[in-house]
Design an enzyme around this catalytic site. Structure first.
Site, PDB file in Angstrom:
ATOM      1  N   THR A 188       0.850  -1.197   0.000  1.00  0.00           N
ATOM      2  CA  THR A 188       0.000   0.000   0.000  1.00  0.00           C
ATOM      3  C   THR A 188       0.880   1.239   0.000  1.00  0.00           C
ATOM      4  OG1 THR A 188      -1.794  -1.066   1.177  1.00  0.00           O
ATOM      5  CG2 THR A 188      -1.613   1.315   1.454  1.00  0.00           C
ATOM      6  N   ARG A 216     -14.795  -6.549   1.774  1.00  0.00           N
ATOM      7  CA  ARG A 216     -13.872  -6.223   2.855  1.00  0.00           C
ATOM      8  C   ARG A 216     -13.216  -4.864   2.613  1.00  0.00           C
ATOM      9  NH1 ARG A 216      -8.209  -4.829   3.486  1.00  0.00           N
ATOM     10  NH2 ARG A 216      -7.593  -5.399   5.582  1.00  0.00           N
ATOM     11  N   VAL A 217     -13.183  -4.054   3.644  1.00  0.00           N
ATOM     12  CA  VAL A 217     -12.506  -2.760   3.569  1.00  0.00           C
ATOM     13  C   VAL A 217     -11.472  -2.719   4.684  1.00  0.00           C
ATOM     14  CG1 VAL A 217     -12.821  -0.268   3.865  1.00  0.00           C
ATOM     15  CG2 VAL A 217     -14.488  -1.582   2.539  1.00  0.00           C
ATOM     16  N   GLY A 218     -10.286  -2.245   4.382  1.00  0.00           N
ATOM     17  CA  GLY A 218      -9.221  -2.188   5.392  1.00  0.00           C
ATOM     18  C   GLY A 218      -9.104  -0.822   6.032  1.00  0.00           C
ATOM     19  N   THR A 239       0.587   0.902   6.871  1.00  0.00           N
ATOM     20  CA  THR A 239       0.475  -0.184   5.902  1.00  0.00           C
ATOM     21  C   THR A 239       0.522  -1.485   6.695  1.00  0.00           C
ATOM     22  OG1 THR A 239       1.411  -1.184   3.893  1.00  0.00           O
ATOM     23  CG2 THR A 239       2.973  -0.250   5.446  1.00  0.00           C
ATOM     24  N   GLY A 240       0.032  -2.541   6.079  1.00  0.00           N
ATOM     25  CA  GLY A 240       0.005  -3.822   6.787  1.00  0.00           C
ATOM     26  C   GLY A 240      -1.414  -4.264   7.070  1.00  0.00           C
TER      27      GLY A 240
END
Ligand code: ASP
Length: 328
Positions: A188, A216-218, A239-240
């Site tokens: 990302t 799915r949303v991060g 990120t991750g």
């Protein structure tokens, strides 16, 4: 035994790109980010080894661009990079084979915008800015975001490349979903810029976890989790494993810790600690943060060794290994 102390990692990583040759040689590997002096002039930092992306932001900043516009320029480089399977064109799809993108932006006035689960549009960071500037809302999702993009003239692009399709088809043979994010498969882009006016702006753009569940949303489009900026204090991006970032509202936490007097480094360390204190240190996922304060000081911290970030200042665009990590 639970290790609470971070291992220090101060030496500069590989020297990435030199934009404007100055006093520090591109080969000078002793150049550590701890030695970067607070200086007048723009600064740009971004996650991972996105040399060209950070250089694009740096060039924009040096020619007088505002921080947010420069950050979006960087995001656009990775959104078009089909080799990056975690951002934009060529991003890994969800389990059903759809590439869905998430992005967010924030400016120095505290304005923000984001888009989630967007298909068929490459430049989602710019779209997030359009949500911020051209709608009364902060976040648009899915079809609504795509319709909005089309109404503004964004072109329809099939985001699934032959290569990412082949990898996905291979994956469907077993369809085993194990949400392990190791250091290789999450890229990302999160970027923070400090412009000539000393304003901070930032952006985050991703296709999220490969083979995620549909819908799915991060963390990346969640203001406060994947990205947060308070222009009086500083900014942070993540990120991750997005779920862990959301649970701890990581980027907001970092900025609030800086408000209380922590350095960007101390604040990033504490945000990582918040995760490992609950989950333990031997987790099979990675989370990494980078942060900048109003003076241009930067920090970076992560759970597992392997995270690197770009730093541009005074003509030097360089890649650094993360300052601190827990597991090697
Ligand atoms: N943070 C992103 C997400 O969870 C993944 C990444 O950084 O690659 O969607």
């Amino acid at each position: 035994m639970k290790r609470r102390l971070f291992l220090g990692k101060t030496l500069a990583g590989s020297v990435a790109a030199l934009l404007i040759p100055k006093a520090i040689s591109a080969q000078d590997t002793s150049f550590s980010n701890k030695n970067i002096k607070t200086a007048k002039g723009p600064v740009s930092i971004c996650t991972w080894q996105f040399i060209k992306a950070n250089a694009a932001a740096a060039a924009a900043l040096e020619s007088g661009s505002d921080a947010l516009s420069a950050a979006i320029k960087a995001a656009e480089v990775e959104e078009l990079n089909e080799k990056n399977t975690t951002v934009g064109y060529g991003g890994s799809p969800d389990r059903e084979g759809n590439v869905t993108l998430d992005a967010s932006v924030m400016d120095h006035l505290g304005n923000c915008g984001s888009v989630v689960a967007v298909e068929n549009i490459v430049h989602v960071a710019a779209l997030a800015r359009d949500v911020m500037e051209k709608t009364p809302h902060v976040m648009l999702a899915g079809e609504g975001a795509e319709l909005f993009a089309k109404s503004l003239g964004y072109k329809h692009t099939e985001l699934l490349t032959e290569e990412s399709k082949e990898s996905w088809e291979e994956w469907t043979k077993n369809s085993k979903y194990k949400p392990i994010i190791n250091i290789e498969n999450h890229d990302t882009i999160g970027i923070l810029c400090l412009d000539k006016e000393e304003n901070i702006g930032g952006a985050c753009s991703t296709s999220g976890l490969g083979y995620k569940m549909k819908g799915r949303v991060g963390d990346s489009p969640i203001i406060g989790s994947g990205l947060f900026i308070d222009n009086t204090i500083g900014g942070a991006v993540a990120t991750g494993m997005g779920e862990e970032v959301v649970k701890t509202v990581g980027s907001f936490l970092i900025v609030e810790l800086m408000r209380q007097g922590r350095s960007p480094q101390e604040a990033c360390d504490e945000a990582i600690n918040r995760i490992t204190e609950k989950q333990g240190v031997d987790v099979d996922f990675q989370v990494a943060y980078i942060a900048i304060d109003k003076q241009g000081n930067v920090g970076s911290s992560c759970i597992h060794k392997g995270f690197t970030y770009m730093h541009y200042q005074n003509g030097i665009n360089q890649n650094f290994e993360v300052n601190k990590y827990i597991n090697s």
